[in-house]
Design a protein around this motif. Structure first.
Motif, mmCIF file in Angstrom:
data_model
loop_
_atom_site.group_PDB
_atom_site.id
_atom_site.type_symbol
_atom_site.label_atom_id
_atom_site.label_comp_id
_atom_site.label_asym_id
_atom_site.label_seq_id
_atom_site.Cartn_x
_atom_site.Cartn_y
_atom_site.Cartn_z
ATOM 1 N N ILE A 32 0.873 -1.185 0.000
ATOM 2 C CA ILE A 32 0.000 0.000 0.000
ATOM 3 C C ILE A 32 0.903 1.226 0.000
ATOM 4 N N THR A 33 1.340 1.620 -1.164
ATOM 5 C CA THR A 33 2.335 2.684 -1.265
ATOM 6 C C THR A 33 1.747 4.068 -0.975
ATOM 7 N N LYS A 34 2.622 4.988 -0.608
ATOM 8 C CA LYS A 34 2.201 6.367 -0.365
ATOM 9 C C LYS A 34 1.597 6.988 -1.615
ATOM 10 N N GLU A 35 2.139 6.608 -2.764
ATOM 11 C CA GLU A 35 1.640 7.145 -4.035
ATOM 12 C C GLU A 35 0.194 6.727 -4.283
ATOM 13 N N ILE A 36 -0.108 5.474 -4.014
ATOM 14 C CA ILE A 36 -1.478 4.976 -4.199
ATOM 15 C C ILE A 36 -2.440 5.743 -3.311
ATOM 16 N N VAL A 37 -2.051 5.919 -2.058
ATOM 17 C CA VAL A 37 -2.917 6.617 -1.102
ATOM 18 C C VAL A 37 -3.046 8.095 -1.459
ATOM 19 N N HIS A 38 -1.920 8.708 -1.790
ATOM 20 C CA HIS A 38 -1.915 10.144 -2.105
ATOM 21 C C HIS A 38 -2.777 10.448 -3.329
ATOM 22 N N LYS A 39 -2.679 9.617 -4.358
ATOM 23 C CA LYS A 39 -3.419 9.854 -5.591
ATOM 24 C C LYS A 39 -4.810 9.212 -5.585
ATOM 25 N N GLY A 40 -5.071 8.380 -4.578
ATOM 26 C CA GLY A 40 -6.368 7.713 -4.515
ATOM 27 C C GLY A 40 -6.569 6.676 -5.600
ATOM 28 N N ASN A 41 -5.456 6.071 -6.036
ATOM 29 C CA ASN A 41 -5.541 5.065 -7.093
ATOM 30 C C ASN A 41 -5.850 3.689 -6.486
ATOM 31 N N TYR A 42 -7.031 3.559 -5.937
ATOM 32 C CA TYR A 42 -7.367 2.334 -5.221
ATOM 33 C C TYR A 42 -7.582 1.148 -6.154
ATOM 34 N N SER A 43 -7.950 1.404 -7.396
ATOM 35 C CA SER A 43 -8.064 0.298 -8.355
ATOM 36 C C SER A 43 -6.684 -0.300 -8.622
ATOM 37 N N ASP A 44 -5.654 0.541 -8.592
ATOM 38 C CA ASP A 44 -4.289 0.046 -8.762
ATOM 39 C C ASP A 44 -3.912 -0.878 -7.607
ATOM 40 N N LEU A 45 -4.365 -0.535 -6.404
ATOM 41 C CA LEU A 45 -4.093 -1.366 -5.236
ATOM 42 C C LEU A 45 -4.784 -2.725 -5.382
ATOM 43 N N THR A 46 -6.025 -2.713 -5.831
ATOM 44 C CA THR A 46 -6.755 -3.963 -6.053
ATOM 45 C C THR A 46 -6.006 -4.854 -7.042
ATOM 46 N N ASN A 47 -5.554 -4.261 -8.131
ATOM 47 C CA ASN A 47 -4.815 -5.024 -9.140
ATOM 48 C C ASN A 47 -3.492 -5.553 -8.590
ATOM 49 N N LYS A 48 -2.853 -4.749 -7.773
ATOM 50 C CA LYS A 48 -1.577 -5.150 -7.179
ATOM 51 C C LYS A 48 -1.770 -6.338 -6.243
ATOM 52 N N VAL A 49 -2.838 -6.292 -5.468
ATOM 53 C CA VAL A 49 -3.152 -7.389 -4.553
ATOM 54 C C VAL A 49 -3.452 -8.664 -5.342
ATOM 55 N N LYS A 50 -4.211 -8.537 -6.409
ATOM 56 C CA LYS A 50 -4.533 -9.692 -7.247
ATOM 57 C C LYS A 50 -3.260 -10.319 -7.818
ATOM 58 N N GLN A 51 -2.325 -9.477 -8.217
ATOM 59 C CA GLN A 51 -1.063 -9.972 -8.763
ATOM 60 C C GLN A 51 -0.283 -10.751 -7.711
ATOM 61 N N VAL A 52 -0.317 -10.258 -6.479
ATOM 62 C CA VAL A 52 0.380 -10.950 -5.388
ATOM 63 C C VAL A 52 -0.237 -12.324 -5.161
ATOM 64 N N PHE A 53 -1.559 -12.398 -5.190
ATOM 65 C CA PHE A 53 -2.226 -13.688 -5.006
ATOM 66 C C PHE A 53 -1.907 -14.649 -6.150
ATOM 67 N N GLU A 54 -1.783 -14.122 -7.352
ATOM 68 C CA GLU A 54 -1.421 -14.965 -8.493
ATOM 69 C C GLU A 54 -0.022 -15.534 -8.316
ATOM 70 N N ILE A 55 0.881 -14.687 -7.829
ATOM 71 C CA ILE A 55 2.258 -15.147 -7.575
ATOM 72 C C ILE A 55 2.241 -16.218 -6.493
ATOM 73 N N LEU A 56 1.491 -15.983 -5.435
ATOM 74 C CA LEU A 56 1.418 -16.948 -4.342
ATOM 75 C C LEU A 56 0.834 -18.285 -4.781
ATOM 76 N N GLU A 57 -0.180 -18.209 -5.620
ATOM 77 C CA GLU A 57 -0.803 -19.440 -6.103
ATOM 78 C C GLU A 57 0.208 -20.282 -6.880
ATOM 79 N N GLU A 58 1.035 -19.616 -7.660
ATOM 80 C CA GLU A 58 2.056 -20.324 -8.417
ATOM 81 C C GLU A 58 3.108 -20.916 -7.496
ATOM 82 N N ILE A 59 3.498 -20.141 -6.467
ATOM 83 C CA ILE A 59 4.534 -20.587 -5.552
ATOM 84 C C ILE A 59 4.058 -21.753 -4.676
ATOM 85 N N ARG A 60 2.836 -21.622 -4.185
ATOM 86 C CA ARG A 60 2.331 -22.612 -3.233
ATOM 87 C C ARG A 60 1.630 -23.785 -3.903
ATOM 88 N N GLY A 61 1.398 -23.630 -5.201
ATOM 89 C CA GLY A 61 0.733 -24.722 -5.912
ATOM 90 C C GLY A 61 -0.749 -24.657 -5.693
#
Length: 223
Positions: free
Chosen positions: A194-223
């Motif tokens: 949750i970067t300062k830039e996201i909060v400052h600019k209110g780019n909350y859709s970017d945060l949602t996408n970033k979280v989704k990407q993290v879950f995709e990475i985790l799914e690949e790592i954890r199987g």
């Protein structure tokens, strides 16, 4: 009171693997961040106890979350004493996270069957925390106490230990693969996610996408 038991919280932490860590003095901003993380797949979120009247911000946020996203497990971090833990438990915190190991907090949380995750930086502290009933121990500051190699070393003689590093975890495949490969149960991520830039600019859709990407990475790592 808490809407989820410590067992439910511990299982959800392990299942999702990611616990965002965030504080802002504006409850409105907190709601936007919480919703963005929720839309990305987060179901366990740590509000950090920082600044004056933080408990009032949490109270408003928790009331709102219970109505808008009832399956979100909202807890509180950066709690260092039993009195503050009691305050947040009264406000409905579903779990308490601390940067330190304070046995007095264990008594308060265990009495109400609320998950308590104390901060540990050595195997001795982890062992003591588990004796006090901690199901998941926070490794803090994660990078400074040794990073993934520290976790791997701990899991050698104590494979039953559940660890959650915070500090030094990045939302990248390289970082997540190193931590989960070492054997962590879950990770806490603050400003790296949750970067300062996201909060400052209110780019909350970017945060949602970033979280989704993290879950995709985790799914690949954890199987």
């Amino acid at each position: 009171m808490a809407r989820f038991s410590r067992i439910e919280v511990a299982l959800k932490m392990k299942e999702t693997g990611i616990i965002p860590v965030f504080f802002h003095s504006d409850a409105g901003v907190c709601k936007h961040v919480l919703k963005a993380c929720y839309d990305g797949g987060v179901r366990v979120f740590e509000f950090t106890n920082r600044g004056d009247f933080a408990h009032e911000v949490f109270a408003e946020l928790n009331h709102w979350a219970a109505a808008e996203m009832p399956d979100m497990m909202l807890g509180v971090g950066s709690v260092v004493d039993a009195g503050t833990a009691s305050l947040y438990i009264q406000l409905g915190a579903n779990f308490i996270v601390s940067p330190v190991l304070n046995p007095d907090m264990a008594k308060v949380c265990n009495r109400r069957k609320i998950l308590w995750s104390p901060g540990c930086g050595s195997l001795t502290e982890i062992n003591q925390a588990e004796e006090y009933g901690a199901e998941i121990c926070k490794i803090f500051p994660g990078a400074q106490v040794g990073g993934p190699s520290f976790v791997k070393a701990i899991k050698g003689p104590c494979p039953w230990t559940s660890l959650m590093p915070t500090g030094g975890v990045e939302p990248t495949e390289e970082s997540l693969r190193a931590w989960f490969g070492a054997g962590v149960t879950c990770v806490g991520m603050g400003s790296q996610l949750i970067t300062k830039e996201i909060v400052h600019k209110g780019n909350y859709s970017d945060l949602t996408n970033k979280v989704k990407q993290v879950f995709e990475i985790l799914e690949e790592i954890r199987g």
